[in-house]
Scaffold this active site. Sequence first.
Site, PDB file in Angstrom:
ATOM      1  N   SER A  72       0.820  -1.210   0.000  1.00 20.43           N
ATOM      2  CA  SER A  72       0.000   0.000   0.000  1.00 20.43           C
ATOM      3  C   SER A  72       0.856   1.262   0.000  1.00 20.43           C
ATOM      4  O   SER A  72       2.000   1.263   0.463  1.00 20.43           O
ATOM      5  CB  SER A  72      -0.912   0.012   1.230  1.00 20.43           C
ATOM      6  OG  SER A  72      -1.721  -1.131   1.262  1.00 20.43           O
TER       7      SER A  72
HETATM    8  N1  SAH Z   1      -1.057  -4.142   3.590  1.00 22.92           N
HETATM    9  C1  SAH Z   1      -0.476  -4.824   2.490  1.00 22.92           C
HETATM   10  C2  SAH Z   1      -1.442  -4.763   1.316  1.00 22.92           C
HETATM   11  C3  SAH Z   1      -1.262  -5.847   0.372  1.00 22.92           C
HETATM   12  S1  SAH Z   1      -2.434  -5.829  -0.958  1.00 22.92           S
HETATM   13  C4  SAH Z   1       0.834  -4.184   2.120  1.00 22.92           C
HETATM   14  O1  SAH Z   1       0.958  -2.972   2.280  1.00 22.92           O
HETATM   15  O2  SAH Z   1       1.744  -4.865   1.668  1.00 22.92           O
HETATM   16  C5  SAH Z   1      -3.783  -6.709  -0.237  1.00 22.92           C
HETATM   17  C6  SAH Z   1      -3.498  -8.072   0.277  1.00 22.92           C
HETATM   18  O3  SAH Z   1      -4.750  -8.640   0.685  1.00 22.92           O
HETATM   19  C7  SAH Z   1      -2.919  -9.037  -0.744  1.00 22.92           C
HETATM   20  O4  SAH Z   1      -1.758  -9.613  -0.211  1.00 22.92           O
HETATM   21  C8  SAH Z   1      -4.020 -10.067  -0.948  1.00 22.92           C
HETATM   22  O5  SAH Z   1      -3.546 -11.364  -1.225  1.00 22.92           O
HETATM   23  C9  SAH Z   1      -4.730 -10.007   0.385  1.00 22.92           C
HETATM   24  N2  SAH Z   1      -6.102 -10.516   0.365  1.00 22.92           N
HETATM   25  C10 SAH Z   1      -7.060 -10.329  -0.580  1.00 22.92           C
HETATM   26  N3  SAH Z   1      -8.191 -10.971  -0.223  1.00 22.92           N
HETATM   27  C11 SAH Z   1      -7.948 -11.559   0.980  1.00 22.92           C
HETATM   28  C12 SAH Z   1      -8.723 -12.379   1.865  1.00 22.92           C
HETATM   29  N4  SAH Z   1      -9.988 -12.722   1.609  1.00 22.92           N
HETATM   30  N5  SAH Z   1      -8.139 -12.803   3.012  1.00 22.92           N
HETATM   31  C13 SAH Z   1      -6.842 -12.473   3.317  1.00 22.92           C
HETATM   32  N6  SAH Z   1      -6.070 -11.724   2.514  1.00 22.92           N
HETATM   33  C14 SAH Z   1      -6.608 -11.264   1.367  1.00 22.92           C
END
Ligand code: SAH
EC number: 2.1.1.77
Length: 222
Positions: A72
């Site tokens: 993010s």
């Molecule tokens: N906070 C993280 C954001 C990653 S993007 C960062 O800054 O690195 C969002 C993440 O949510 C991804 O890794 C994706 O795989 C995860 N995600 C999407 N749907 C999900 C679900 N149902 N349960 C758990 N994780 C999920």
Amino acid sequence: MLTSEASRRGIGMTSQRTRERLIARLGAAGITHPDVLRVMRELPRHLFVDEALASRAYEDSPLPIGHGQTISQPYTVARMTQTLLEHGPCDTVLEVGTGSGFQTAVLAALVRRVYSVERIASLQERAQHCLRLLKVRNVRFRHGDGFLGWSDYAPYDGILVTAAPRGVPRALADQLAPAGALVLPMGEGDRQVLIRVTRTADGFDQRVLEPVSFVPLIAGVA
Ligand code: SAH
């Protein structure tokens, strides 16, 4: 070869001076919580992205982390964390969407315990490795579907979701402690907004904060 302390501190485009520019930008964008700014200043975001992208780690933008996912934008991480902390005392936090683990590390520096759920196993393993390197020890990870929350450790004072569902997942609202706050992006495509849901004496209160852009929350594990 760089010592691990040197790689943590960063050089050139990952140096302290480059980081300070990002912190100044966050301040100008409305991040005022001193603890949030301190942690964003101290954490080496370049260690959470691929080495090839390290020189861009202190730009205020999301970056790819593989599997079609992104780390993010720093402003968004700071804004969501600030929203959670401003709401009230936060002892335990559930994070849905571990991704790179950067938001996880920010939370871990500010609250007693973080529980983090990720649906893509290899991302979760990488994040876990990264937090171990940084000696962060107050996080529990789970490979699972965040739509379901993590009932074993509920209720949580705060829940932070880093991928966008279309509506508020019922299980997450149910796992909020009394007076707890759930901060999540919601909606589809370019019509997403950041929402804060709080638990009140007679139900839930929902407030729209600002437009955001996140990858979708996807059901099931990968
Ligand atoms: N906070 C993280 C954001 C990653 S993007 C960062 O800054 O690195 C969002 C993440 O949510 C991804 O890794 C994706 O795989 C995860 N995600 C999407 N749907 C999900 C679900 N149902 N349960 C758990 N994780 C999920």
